[in-house]
Design a protein around this motif. Structure first.
Motif, mmCIF file in Angstrom:
data_model
loop_
_atom_site.group_PDB
_atom_site.id
_atom_site.type_symbol
_atom_site.label_atom_id
_atom_site.label_comp_id
_atom_site.label_asym_id
_atom_site.label_seq_id
_atom_site.Cartn_x
_atom_site.Cartn_y
_atom_site.Cartn_z
ATOM 1 N N HIS A 66 0.820 -1.207 0.000
ATOM 2 C CA HIS A 66 0.000 0.000 0.000
ATOM 3 C C HIS A 66 0.856 1.260 0.000
ATOM 4 N N CYS A 70 -2.937 5.590 0.552
ATOM 5 C CA CYS A 70 -3.999 4.581 0.476
ATOM 6 C C CYS A 70 -4.715 4.463 1.824
ATOM 7 N N CYS A 82 -7.718 -2.472 -3.597
ATOM 8 C CA CYS A 82 -7.282 -1.108 -3.883
ATOM 9 C C CYS A 82 -6.370 -1.145 -5.110
#
Length: 159
Positions: A66, A70, A82
């Motif tokens: 990430h 995020c 995501c």
């Protein structure tokens, strides 16, 4: 005389998994160097080539890392998908460098100029490990060793 099995004296029918992976990694690294513009030679390889190779491998990674912005940054098990990139996991890169470090010396490279053993590579791996740990909410902290009968919060040495 002991007639037990001596692995060094027996002919090996097939290389170990480690040896096979090391050979594949070495060949892949050689192909990577030859694909550079201009092509780089193995005996002139530097830590910069190794860093570039590891960054190149990120595109084939399978570990979700990430990004700072995020909403799932720092969560080990995000509840939804995501768009953060997949990267090579730190452990995979660390193992790769270990295999390539050994292969370099097996192919005649002197240990004192081994680009896989350079300080820059160690720093890069440490930074990747720390970033991935934060981004994925994973702790890589070393476990404290303690003697018998001592608890973690007791300290008997002064530094």
């Amino acid at each position: 005389m002991d007639r037990g099995k001596d692995p060094a004296s027996e002919p090996s029918s097939a290389p170990s998994r480690y040896e096979s992976q090391k050979r594949r990694d070495w060949n892949t690294f050689g192909q990577f160097l030859r694909s550079q513009q201009p092509p780089a030679e193995l005996h002139r390889c530097t830590s910069a080539h190794v860093l570039e190779f590891m960054r190149y491998l990120d595109q084939f990674g399978k570990t979700k890392v990430h990004l700072l912005g995020c909403v799932f940054y720092g969560q080990p098990e995000p509840p939804a998908p995501c768009t953060c990139p997949l990267r090579q996991a730190w452990g995979s890169l660390d193992a790769l460098v270990g295999r390539l470090r050994a292969a370099y010396e097996e192919h005649g490279g002197p240990p004192e100029t081994n680009p896989f053993a350079s300080g820059e590579i160690r720093v890069y791996l440490r930074e990747v490990k720390e970033f991935q740990a934060k981004a994925r909410g994973v702790s890589f902290k070393k476990k404290k060793k303690c003697g018998a009968g001592k608890s973690d919060d007791q300290s008997t040495s002064s530094s």
